[in-house]
Enzyme design. Structure first.
Site, PDB file in Angstrom:
ATOM      1  CB  CYS A   3      -0.938   0.007   1.204  1.00 13.69           C
ATOM      2  SG  CYS A   3      -1.921  -1.504   1.358  1.00 13.69           S
ATOM      3  CG  HIS A  60      -3.475   3.169   0.409  1.00 21.50           C
ATOM      4  ND1 HIS A  60      -3.599   2.547  -0.808  1.00 21.50           N
ATOM      5  CD2 HIS A  60      -3.925   2.278   1.340  1.00 21.50           C
ATOM      6  CE1 HIS A  60      -4.097   1.332  -0.630  1.00 21.50           C
ATOM      7  NE2 HIS A  60      -4.299   1.147   0.662  1.00 21.50           N
ATOM      8  CG  ASN A 106      -7.169  -0.878  -1.246  1.00 14.34           C
ATOM      9  OD1 ASN A 106      -6.136  -0.817  -1.903  1.00 14.34           O
ATOM     10  ND2 ASN A 106      -7.157  -0.919   0.083  1.00 14.34           N
TER      11      ASN A 106
END
Length: 340
Positions: A116, A266, A296
């Site tokens: 991430c 993020h 995501n």
């Protein structure tokens, strides 16, 4: 005048197959499509086809970058591929991509596995390579296909993650001022167990018993070869760590939030992002959220958000953006960049 690293162009690619909330609500009947949207901020996510890998998505993103920006492949002298779903244990997917993209053999290539926060880590490596004279044009590719790690009956992660890739060109430019940085990076490996695929590496090799399925107290089914995420623990880590990194980054840069045009975190999930925005007191007009139709995408969330915001006109050439990644590892990384 000095040679500084600068983000010159960003493109992205998503696989063709789309998984909608309506389809997921048919699997997880206790959650409606509207409830999934409320919890994640995602309407739909793109899913890689059988046999389609993260490297395949990165290849297509890179070609979009070259074609839409008239970039000469012969000028690329370093390739960084960030992914947690590589084609093989070895060789590195970056080497395969160098050949497939027909980049010169003088181009160095390496993989990084960081998740991430991977985009910001990749930018930090690119800056170091360029500003020490090792490279002039770095191709940073980020791509992940977490869908291949997710059990189809695990509601906690299947509703959230999508597959995708992004390609970024970072180049050396002559300037009086830095265009990328400073950086704040960090790690707390004590949180590794909270976002993990337990089996399949060399610590715990694939064995038949690792594929045995179990259902947790929340009704999520998975095995040890699937992605596991402890959502509450990850949320606690994020809410405690990200505000500190944010403040450290602004202090290191000698800036206030008023001197930054955009803030791009993020894109973990919209609920978490809004909680962070309120806690840190980031003005909503500066805060970019771009995940409703992509989900995501792990290492690609920040560059995809940059590219989509540029296309919509929200980001303009010369704007500055505070970029901050966080998650699996645990790891985090933040920087301030002048875009385009």
């Amino acid at each position: 005048m000095h040679a500084f690293a600068k983000i010159q162009a960003v493109e992205y690619h998503l696989p063709a197959s789309i998984l909608s909330n309506k389809e997921l609500a048919g699997v997880f009947q206790e959650w409606s499509a509207e409830k999934i949207l409320e919890k994640t901020g995602v309407y739909e996510r793109h899913i890689a086809a059988d046999g389609e890998t993260a490297a395949d998505l990165a290849y297509l993103a890179a070609n979009k970058l070259f074609d839409s920006n008239n970039i000469e492949k012969s000028g690329i002298d370093f390739l960084i591929f960030c992914s947690q779903t590589p084609d093989y244990f070895l060789p590195s997917s970056a080497c395969l991509l160098q050949d497939r993209l027909n980049l010169p053999t003088s181009c160095a290539a390496l993989d990084i596995n960081i998740g991430c926060s991977g985009y910001v880590y990749g930018l930090s490596l690119s800056k170091g390579l360029i500003e020490t004279g090792i490279a002039k044009n770095v191709l940073l590719l980020t791509a992940d296909t977490y869908s291949k790690l997710i059990h189809p009956k695990d509601r906690s992660v299947r509703t959230l993650f999508g597959d995708g890739a992004a390609a970024t060109l970072i180049s050396s430019v002559e300037s009086l001022n830095s265009k990328l940085g400073p950086f704040v990076l960090g790690t707390n490996g004590a949180g590794a167990k909270n976002l993990i695929v337990p089996s399949g590496g060399f610590r715990e090799r694939h064995r038949l018993e690792a594929t045995a399925e179990y259902t947790d107290e929340s009704g999520n089914t998975r095995s040890k070869v699937n992605l596991f995420m402890d959502g509450p623990e990850v949320m606690n880590f994020t809410l405690s760590s990200v505000p500190k990194v944010f403040r450290q980054l602004l202090e290191s840069a000698g800036k206030t939030i008023d001197e930054v045009d955009h803030v791009i975190f993020h894109q973990a999930n919209q609920f978490m992002l809004e909680a962070l925005r309120r806690k840190i007191k980031i003005p909503p007009e500066k805060f970019i959220i771009e995940m409703d139709t992509v989900g995501n995408t792990v290492s690609s969330t920040i560059p995809i958000a940059i590219a989509r915001a540029k296309k919509s006109g929200q980001i303009k050439a010369g704007d500055t953006a505070l970029l901050l990644g966080f998650g699996v590892g645990y790891s985090w990384g933040g920087t301030i960049a002048e875009l385009f």
